[in-house]
Design a protein around this motif. Structure first.
Motif, PDB file in Angstrom:
ATOM      1  N   GLY A 253      24.871 -38.193  32.407  1.00  0.00           N
ATOM      2  CA  GLY A 253      25.694 -37.708  33.504  1.00  0.00           C
ATOM      3  C   GLY A 253      25.906 -36.208  33.380  1.00  0.00           C
ATOM      4  N   GLN A 507      26.855 -41.598  25.040  1.00  0.00           N
ATOM      5  CA  GLN A 507      27.649 -41.102  23.903  1.00  0.00           C
ATOM      6  C   GLN A 507      27.832 -42.095  22.771  1.00  0.00           C
ATOM      7  N   HIS A 509      29.568 -45.089  22.643  1.00  0.00           N
ATOM      8  CA  HIS A 509      30.899 -45.669  22.447  1.00  0.00           C
ATOM      9  C   HIS A 509      30.849 -47.084  21.896  1.00  0.00           C
ATOM     10  N   ASN A 667      38.320 -35.087  12.184  1.00  0.00           N
ATOM     11  CA  ASN A 667      37.721 -36.219  11.478  1.00  0.00           C
ATOM     12  C   ASN A 667      36.556 -36.763  12.303  1.00  0.00           C
ATOM     13  N   GLN A 677      25.133 -35.750  19.393  1.00  0.00           N
ATOM     14  CA  GLN A 677      25.808 -35.061  20.493  1.00  0.00           C
ATOM     15  C   GLN A 677      25.574 -33.558  20.391  1.00  0.00           C
ATOM     16  N   VAL A 740      33.418 -33.732  20.668  1.00  0.00           N
ATOM     17  CA  VAL A 740      32.163 -33.099  20.238  1.00  0.00           C
ATOM     18  C   VAL A 740      31.123 -33.034  21.365  1.00  0.00           C
TER      19      VAL A 740
HETATM   20  N1  MCN Z   1      32.807 -38.880  18.013  1.00  0.00           N
HETATM   21  C1  MCN Z   1      32.917 -39.058  16.646  1.00  0.00           C
HETATM   22  N2  MCN Z   1      33.746 -38.227  15.931  1.00  0.00           N
HETATM   23  C2  MCN Z   1      34.413 -37.211  16.533  1.00  0.00           C
HETATM   24  C3  MCN Z   1      34.279 -37.005  17.926  1.00  0.00           C
HETATM   25  C4  MCN Z   1      33.469 -37.878  18.650  1.00  0.00           C
HETATM   26  O1  MCN Z   1      32.266 -39.922  16.085  1.00  0.00           O
HETATM   27  N3  MCN Z   1      35.198 -36.399  15.838  1.00  0.00           N
HETATM   28  C5  MCN Z   1      31.943 -39.756  18.795  1.00  0.00           C
HETATM   29  C6  MCN Z   1      32.714 -40.505  19.883  1.00  0.00           C
HETATM   30  O2  MCN Z   1      33.287 -41.661  19.417  1.00  0.00           O
HETATM   31  C7  MCN Z   1      31.624 -40.727  20.905  1.00  0.00           C
HETATM   32  C8  MCN Z   1      30.797 -39.453  20.832  1.00  0.00           C
HETATM   33  O3  MCN Z   1      31.020 -38.939  19.513  1.00  0.00           O
HETATM   34  O4  MCN Z   1      30.852 -41.845  20.565  1.00  0.00           O
HETATM   35  C9  MCN Z   1      31.204 -38.395  21.854  1.00  0.00           C
HETATM   36  O5  MCN Z   1      32.595 -38.318  21.857  1.00  0.00           O
HETATM   37  P1  MCN Z   1      33.492 -37.257  22.665  1.00  0.00           P
HETATM   38  O6  MCN Z   1      33.307 -35.904  22.116  1.00  0.00           O
HETATM   39  O7  MCN Z   1      34.859 -37.817  22.717  1.00  0.00           O
HETATM   40  O8  MCN Z   1      32.840 -37.191  24.128  1.00  0.00           O
HETATM   41  P2  MCN Z   1      32.865 -38.329  25.264  1.00  0.00           P
HETATM   42  O9  MCN Z   1      32.465 -39.603  24.683  1.00  0.00           O
HETATM   43  O10 MCN Z   1      34.107 -38.234  26.054  1.00  0.00           O
HETATM   44  O11 MCN Z   1      31.642 -37.849  26.148  1.00  0.00           O
HETATM   45  C10 MCN Z   1      31.754 -36.816  27.094  1.00  0.00           C
HETATM   46  C11 MCN Z   1      30.877 -35.645  26.736  1.00  0.00           C
HETATM   47  C12 MCN Z   1      30.648 -34.825  27.917  1.00  0.00           C
HETATM   48  S1  MCN Z   1      32.015 -34.157  28.643  1.00  0.00           S
HETATM   49  C13 MCN Z   1      29.399 -34.633  28.437  1.00  0.00           C
HETATM   50  S2  MCN Z   1      29.155 -33.622  29.775  1.00  0.00           S
HETATM   51  C14 MCN Z   1      28.286 -35.264  27.842  1.00  0.00           C
HETATM   52  C15 MCN Z   1      28.484 -35.639  26.458  1.00  0.00           C
HETATM   53  O12 MCN Z   1      29.664 -36.117  26.179  1.00  0.00           O
HETATM   54  N4  MCN Z   1      27.380 -35.919  28.560  1.00  0.00           N
HETATM   55  C16 MCN Z   1      26.440 -36.659  27.921  1.00  0.00           C
HETATM   56  N5  MCN Z   1      27.441 -36.145  25.810  1.00  0.00           N
HETATM   57  C17 MCN Z   1      26.450 -36.762  26.491  1.00  0.00           C
HETATM   58  N6  MCN Z   1      25.495 -37.459  25.834  1.00  0.00           N
HETATM   59  C18 MCN Z   1      24.557 -38.106  26.559  1.00  0.00           C
HETATM   60  N7  MCN Z   1      23.611 -38.788  25.886  1.00  0.00           N
HETATM   61  N8  MCN Z   1      24.556 -38.107  27.912  1.00  0.00           N
HETATM   62  C19 MCN Z   1      25.459 -37.411  28.603  1.00  0.00           C
HETATM   63  O13 MCN Z   1      25.468 -37.429  29.925  1.00  0.00           O
END
Ligand code: MCN
Length: 790
Positions: A253, A507, A509, A667, A677, A740
């Motif tokens: 997305g 991502q 989840h 963390n 990511q 991240v």
């Molecule tokens: N995570 C983790 N430890 C952390 C932070 C995050 O293990 N300290 C893990 C989370 O549990 C999650 C993943 O990393 O599985 C990403 O977490 P997070 O940073 O919370 O981001 P979101 O899941 O809310 O994803 C949104 C973000 C955004 S805004 C865009 S744009 C984006 C992105 O993620 N678009 C993506 N990554 C993407 N990755 C893919 N493959 N495709 C997209 O469209």
């Protein structure tokens, strides 16, 4: 938390969802099959600005297999309202954003009619037969030009094409600091427009069940409840309890699947109107002409320093191109997600930023990975390099001198935000060490003697994730809350379904959330199911964007897990005839402290909760908890990225030789997913620096409307990334997790741009606008030759 916490959280567990995806068994919107489905194809404007004098649909309707043809007037008469905007700024001029244009089109590709037929091929043929009488009108595609007196007008309600004027920071204080400063560095920086290009094109499928008056919409959405609310309550007038939105597997997305789009509105309306399922799936060319685009800023920046090279002030004036209509969260991006990040990682005592949001005859602009924060980071980090050169200070040293020291956290910025936690110097030091900064300078000098032009570029970034809390964002104009929901539903056998408001479209989840659950409850990963993306199954949730799912969605789940454990402990104590305080929960087993053989497994307690044969007085049967977590603040990840490039000055071609990233995302739940990511994000950030850019000609035609013209990055252009981390947990959530998902994209662009400019420094080239294509770099080198600089 149970003793098994260390077991899974923090481990590089392979992604549970990947076997499904890599064996082609994912279910994307276009994979959903319903009998009798009809196919929609939109007739689109070839002109960027025109009045619709008339539409003749007779020939299209006559084609065998065509079910219906609708125009904008049909939808408006049929009760379809304009798509509203989800973030209201003071004085904002809103737009009449219709699913299908009624009187005027304002960008190439805007829909003017839609054909519904028994096959997509017939619908496409019929769309060719729709004849539209356009009266061509004058066009403005460039935002700076759109503000000039006499520019063609995009909306009558915004006579000067200005959608809003927005300011943040202290104007007078910044002005005074600039006047007093020992040195002021000035630049004009363009952050070019980008196209997200998710691999799965947007798609929608709607089905209406007349007997129950229920409408179901499958759609490529990052936030199905937001779609349901906006489409149901505002656009189509459908009662929410009879409108189900399902975002099944979604193939990327990057922000472009947040907004509510014209096509899904039309598809939902037509399915109800015709009483048959209706589907639309974008062709790649259509994605270029209809997906919201990102960035597109032109900024004047002034960065001031005192005599010791300490930052004294930053003043920024930005013109942000919003395109032809206000996409759902468009106003928030060049304002609250941009201006509020202009303090960067530096202790700048005065900051002022003003932004003009401007309408043009181009595609609407909305979130694209980073959304506002990459624009802020590029501006600060590019200007820091320009300053380093003007001040004659090493770029790493200038940054080191100005970083916010760790003792100052929580740090109140000059632009409203309070940074939660940070320790910036170690990330910079580690990145410099990894890349071998001092050694590189020697190698660079040697290489230059041999005619090779190597460059190194730094970027010390900050990012704001998990935008919150709801009350604050509401006061700033958000028409939504920014909490997240998470239900932990324990089944009688101790297996668990987690219903989350977050939405995964790449991502991972299903893996990271399962890690949280398995650890907390001491059960195997395979006993955990993560359910997302279906308003018929999950509690009201806000979806995924702004790297919020780990910090906000994950915390909602974590808090529900604690509620389940607390109830389980009370029930176990009752069953074990012990005091609740004497019962501990370790490794999936409730047991009496000091008598480990007196215990009940999690599955036994789950069953007891559902049998309800022996419950404590007043306790309800069942084992399930829901939490709506509304954080008290954003989280602020940070880090230092360093790019090493070689520029071939004969051809202008840049090769990325090395890329070092040291990130701090608090963390970490799953280090492999976090690295993944970052890798994806960095690739996109590198691409903005070197290859990607959406351009329009003066008549408003997108001149980069295919993958032949738009430079998406390819694997062979990207080196192996060298990543490391520091860990500074956030106090904002109990997991200590920061986001991240966007960090790499935010950090990478200025790192690469700075590296290229470093390589070109012997030519006296200080700045070239992005993307740094061979042609532009070659021209800059030629200009240097012509000017006798080399
Ligand atoms: N995570 C983790 N430890 C952390 C932070 C995050 O293990 N300290 C893990 C989370 O549990 C999650 C993943 O990393 O599985 C990403 O977490 P997070 O940073 O919370 O981001 P979101 O899941 O809310 O994803 C949104 C973000 C955004 S805004 C865009 S744009 C984006 C992105 O993620 N678009 C993506 N990554 C993407 N990755 C893919 N493959 N495709 C997209 O469209």
């Amino acid at each position: 938390m149970a003793a098994t916490v260390e077991r899974l959280v923090g481990q590089a567990i392979k992604r549970r969802e990947d076997p499904r995806f890599i064996t082609g068994r994912g279910t994307y919107t276009d994979d959903v099959r319903l009998p009798g489905t009809q196919h929609a194809v939109f007739v689109r404007s070839p002109l960027a600005h025109a009045r619709i004098r008339g539409i003749d649909t007779t020939a299209a309707r006559a084609l065998p297999g065509v079910r219906a043809v609708f125009t904008g007037k049909d939808l408006a008469d049929g009760g379809v309202n304009p798509i509203p905007v989800g973030w209201l700024l003071p004085g904002l001029k809103t737009t009449d954003f219709r699913a299908i244009a009624v009187e005027r089109v304002r960008h190439v590709g805007e829909a003017v009619a839609v054909v519904v037929a028994e096959s997509a091929a017939i619908a496409r043929d019929a769309a060719e037969l729709v004849s539209v009488d356009f009266e061509e009108l004058p066009v403005v595609a460039d935002a700076v030009a759109a503000l000039r007196p006499g520019a063609p007008r995009v909306h009558d309600g915004a006579p000067d094409n200005r959608c809003f004027h927005w300011e943040i920071g202290d104007r007078a204080k910044t002005e005074a600091a600039l006047k007093k400063a020992a040195k002021v560095v000035r630049a004009k920086l363009v952050n070019q427009r980008l196209i997200a290009n998710a691999i799965e094109p947007r798609a929608s499928l709607a089905s209406y069940q007349g007997a129950t008056d229920e409408l179901t919409l499958w759609v490529t959405s990052q936030n199905p409840h937001v779609h349901r609310l906006i489409m149901g309550a505002f656009v189509l007038g459908l009662p929410e309890q009879r409108f189900r939105v399902i975002a099944p597997d979604v193939g990327g997305g990057f922000g472009s699947k947040i907004p509510v789009y014209p096509e899904e509105v039309a598809v939902a309306w037509m399915a109800k109107r015709l009483g048959v399922p209706v589907r639309w799936t974008a062709q790649r060319a259509e994605s270029f002409l209809t997906d919201s685009q990102g960035r597109d800023h032109v900024s004047d920046v002034e960065m001031a320093f005192d005599a010791s090279g300490k930052l004294a002030a930053l003043r920024v004036k930005t013109v942000a191109n919003l395109g032809a209509y206000l996409s759902l969260f468009a106003p928030a991006i060049p304002t609250y997600l941009y201006g509020t990040l202009l303090n960067g990682v530096y202790d700048i005592p005065a900051v002022f930023c003003e932004v003009d949001g401007v309408f043009t005859h181009t595609l609407p602009v909305d979130a694209y990975r980073g959304a506002g924060r990459p624009e802020a980071c590029y501006l600060i980090e590019r200007t820091m390099d320009l300053a380093a050169r003007e001040l004659g200070v090493d770029p790493a040293e200038l940054r080191r001198r100005n970083l916010i020291p760790k003792e100052r956290f929580p740090f109140q910025t000059q632009v409203a935000l309070t940074y939660d936690s940070g320790n910036y110097a170690p990330a910079l030091a580690r990145a410099l060490q990894l890349v071998g900064y001092e050694r590189f300078r020697t190698e660079q000098a040697e290489a230059r003697k041999k005619g090779r032009h190597l460059g190194i570029g730094l970027s010390c970034y900050i990012e704001a994730c998990g935008i919150a809390p709801s009350q604050v964002v509401g006061s700033l104009g958000a028409q939504a809350g920014l909490y997240e929901s998470g239900t932990v539903r324990v089944h009688p056998t101790g297996k668990v379904s987690v219903l989350t408001g977050s939405h995964s479209h790449g991502q991972g989840h299903e893996t990271t959330f399962s890690q949280l659950v398995a650890d907390a409850l001491g059960i195997p990963l395979t006993d955990v199911e993560i359910v997302h993306g279906d308003t018929g199954r999950i509690p009201f949730g806000m979806g995924t964007y702004g790297s919020r799912s780990g910090a906000v969605g994950g915390t909602a789940i974590f808090m529900s897990l604690q509620k389940v454990i607390d109830k389980g402990r009370l029930l176990a104590a009752h069953l074990l005839e012990a005091a609740p305080d004497d019962v501990e929960f370790l490794g999936g087993r409730f047991s009496v402290k000091g008598s480990p053989d007196r215990g009940k497994t999690f599955a036994e307690v789950s069953l007891a909760a559902y049998l309800a044969h022996k419950m404590p007085p007043g306790m309800e049967p069942g084992l399930e908890a829901t939490t709506f977590f509304d954080p008290s603040n954003f989280t602020f990840p940070f880090g230092t990225h360093i790019a090493v490039v070689e520029v071939d000055v004969e051809t202008g071609r840049t090769t990325l030789l090395r890329y070092v990233a040291v990130d701090d995302v608090g963390n970490v739940i799953n280090p492999m997913i976090v690295d993944g990511q970052l890798h994806g994000g960095i690739a996109q950030g590198v691409a903005q620096a070197l290859w990607e850019g959406a351009t329009y000609d003066e008549s408003g035609q997108l001149t980069t409307g295919s993958l032949m013209d738009y430079g998406l990055p390819r694997a062979d252009q990207i080196p192996k990334f060298e990543t490391d981390r520091t860990v500074t947990p956030t106090p904002v959530n109990p997991l200590g997790v920061k986001g991240v998902g966007e960090a790499g994209t935010i950090a990478a662009t200025p790192a690469v741009a700075n590296a290229v400019m470093d390589a070109l420094s012997p030519f006296g080239v200080t700045h070239v606008d992005l993307p740094l294509t061979p042609q532009k770099v070659w021209k800059a080198v030629q200009a240097a030759h012509a000017a006798g600089r080399r």
